[in-house]
Design a protein around this motif. Structure first.
Motif, PDB file in Angstrom:
ATOM      1  N   HIS A  93       0.845  -1.197   0.000  1.00 32.38           N
ATOM      2  CA  HIS A  93       0.000   0.000   0.000  1.00 32.38           C
ATOM      3  C   HIS A  93       0.880   1.246   0.000  1.00 32.38           C
ATOM      4  O   HIS A  93       2.083   1.177   0.322  1.00 32.38           O
ATOM      5  N   ASP A  94       0.295   2.368  -0.355  1.00 35.03           N
ATOM      6  CA  ASP A  94       1.076   3.588  -0.540  1.00 35.03           C
ATOM      7  C   ASP A  94       1.209   4.419   0.734  1.00 35.03           C
ATOM      8  O   ASP A  94       1.550   5.595   0.677  1.00 35.03           O
ATOM      9  N   ASN A 106       4.653   0.878  -0.001  1.00 34.33           N
ATOM     10  CA  ASN A 106       4.953   0.197  -1.266  1.00 34.33           C
ATOM     11  C   ASN A 106       5.865  -1.010  -1.104  1.00 34.33           C
ATOM     12  O   ASN A 106       6.489  -1.449  -2.074  1.00 34.33           O
ATOM     13  N   HIS A 107       5.942  -1.569   0.092  1.00 32.41           N
ATOM     14  CA  HIS A 107       6.699  -2.795   0.324  1.00 32.41           C
ATOM     15  C   HIS A 107       5.720  -3.966   0.377  1.00 32.41           C
ATOM     16  O   HIS A 107       4.797  -3.975   1.198  1.00 32.41           O
ATOM     17  N   GLU A 108       5.919  -4.937  -0.502  1.00 33.69           N
ATOM     18  CA  GLU A 108       5.085  -6.132  -0.488  1.00 33.69           C
ATOM     19  C   GLU A 108       5.296  -6.876   0.820  1.00 33.69           C
ATOM     20  O   GLU A 108       6.433  -7.120   1.238  1.00 33.69           O
ATOM     21  N   ARG A 159      -4.551 -10.235  18.521  1.00 35.44           N
ATOM     22  CA  ARG A 159      -5.101  -8.884  18.393  1.00 35.44           C
ATOM     23  C   ARG A 159      -3.954  -7.949  18.041  1.00 35.44           C
ATOM     24  O   ARG A 159      -2.896  -7.982  18.670  1.00 35.44           O
ATOM     25  N   GLN A 160      -4.177  -7.122  17.028  1.00 37.26           N
ATOM     26  CA  GLN A 160      -3.142  -6.232  16.511  1.00 37.26           C
ATOM     27  C   GLN A 160      -3.584  -4.770  16.637  1.00 37.26           C
ATOM     28  O   GLN A 160      -4.759  -4.464  16.436  1.00 37.26           O
ATOM     29  N   LEU A 161      -2.633  -3.907  16.939  1.00 39.29           N
ATOM     30  CA  LEU A 161      -2.862  -2.464  16.891  1.00 39.29           C
ATOM     31  C   LEU A 161      -2.101  -1.942  15.679  1.00 39.29           C
ATOM     32  O   LEU A 161      -0.883  -2.140  15.566  1.00 39.29           O
ATOM     33  N   ILE A 162      -2.811  -1.302  14.763  1.00 38.71           N
ATOM     34  CA  ILE A 162      -2.227  -0.908  13.484  1.00 38.71           C
ATOM     35  C   ILE A 162      -2.302   0.601  13.314  1.00 38.71           C
ATOM     36  O   ILE A 162      -3.367   1.206  13.479  1.00 38.71           O
ATOM     37  N   PHE A 163      -1.148   1.189  13.011  1.00 37.86           N
ATOM     38  CA  PHE A 163      -1.054   2.614  12.723  1.00 37.86           C
ATOM     39  C   PHE A 163      -0.844   2.768  11.221  1.00 37.86           C
ATOM     40  O   PHE A 163       0.182   2.319  10.690  1.00 37.86           O
ATOM     41  N   ASP A 164      -1.799   3.353  10.520  1.00 38.28           N
ATOM     42  CA  ASP A 164      -1.675   3.653   9.094  1.00 38.28           C
ATOM     43  C   ASP A 164      -1.234   5.105   8.951  1.00 38.28           C
ATOM     44  O   ASP A 164      -1.912   6.017   9.441  1.00 38.28           O
ATOM     45  N   LEU A 165      -0.102   5.303   8.280  1.00 38.36           N
ATOM     46  CA  LEU A 165       0.531   6.623   8.269  1.00 38.36           C
ATOM     47  C   LEU A 165       0.813   7.078   6.840  1.00 38.36           C
ATOM     48  O   LEU A 165       1.850   6.746   6.253  1.00 38.36           O
TER      49      LEU A 165
END
Length: 282
Positions: free
Chosen positions: A19-20, A54-56, A66-72
């Motif tokens: 993802h970008d 952009n890293h596969e 359970r995961q905590l995810i930060f999309d930046l």
């Protein structure tokens, strides 16, 4: 664009995408598996990984997790303006473990997430993300460069001992060290003087010798338990390593010298697991 913070489990099926935007994934409970551009590892509770844009990457959850995810996004306030130096965190994939203070901070983030049932306000998400990124950057910068860090052989030895009777791959050992196969093999040889193949062969033979001298198991069973195809393969490798056959050692008793530092064995072409593309260890 603002950052987002979300909490979810990962499915057990292996998935992959790119993802970008940058991403921080932290396991809160359970475990997960991540491989980012060839760098793979298990992410246990209170550990995480850095996924540059952009890293596969391939990922899956292990059991209940359970995961905590930060999309930046690249232009998020948490990575621009007064926080622009934090973008350096995403120069390359990386795995990390959280210390006590960061665990407490994550508990605070979780409580904030629970209170804001409709989601964070944009500004709050970026403030919380910037604090985490700043703390991570300070800690990771303080670590010695990977090239100077020594591999921790204890978990590798435990894994080999627990799986002697099975097919082992370089990828299995590299995953424990959170390194790609190529990087792991280079670091491993530099530290031990042996290739992973030679090291696993030595561990198999040491285990076989112990069983020969301290048990009455048939040699065929010992060969199977220590990962050799048959008794003949064990006897051939045993004689090359210790100067006598397993049968002779058992007859004479264990009067041979203690395990000495091994001499490197001739290199040979390594087999492949059908369809896996990963190097098998004997």
């Amino acid at each position: 664009m603002p950052s987002t913070i979300r909490q979810l489990p990962l499915e057990s099926a292996v998935k992959h995408h790119a993802h970008d935007f940058h991403q921080i994934v932290i396991t809160l409970c359970g475990s997960s598996e991540f491989e980012i551009e060839g760098l793979g590892g298990r992410v246990n509770a209170f550990s995480g990984c850095i996924v540059p844009a952009n890293h596969e990457h391939y990922y899956s959850g292990l059991g209940y997790n359970r995961q905590l995810i930060f999309d930046l996004p690249i232009d998020a306030p948490a990575l621009t303006g007064e926080h622009r130096e934090l973008i350096a965190l995403f120069d390359a994939p990386r795995f990390f473990a959280l210390d006590g203070p960061l665990r407490h901070y994550l508990a605070f983030v979780e409580s904030e997430l629970l209170q804001a049932r409709q989601g964070f306000a944009d500004a709050q998400s970026d403030r919380l993300a910037a604090t985490l990124l700043g703390a991570l950057k300070a800690r990771l910068q303080a670590e010695p460069p990977a090239a100077r860090r020594r591999l921790d052989l204890a978990p590798i030895d435990r894994f080999i001992a627990a799986h002697l009777a099975e097919e082992l791959r370089v990828a299995d050992l590299a995953r424990i060290a959170c390194l790609s196969e190529a990087h792991f093999s280079e670091r491993f040889r530099g530290q031990t003087g042996l290739s992973p193949w030679q090291y696993v062969r030595r561990q198999r033979l040491c285990a076989a010798r112990e069983l020969v001298t301290q048990s009455s198991l048939p040699l065929t069973d010992i060969a199977i338990q220590t990962g050799f195809a048959n008794q003949s393969a064990l006897s051939h490798a045993f004689r090359r390593r210790f100067g006598l056959s397993p049968r002779s050692l058992r007859k004479e008793g264990d009067n041979a010298p203690a395990f000495e530092a091994p001499t490197p064995e001739p290199r040979r072409a390594l087999g492949k697991r059908r369809g896996s593309g990963s190097t098998l260890l004997p």
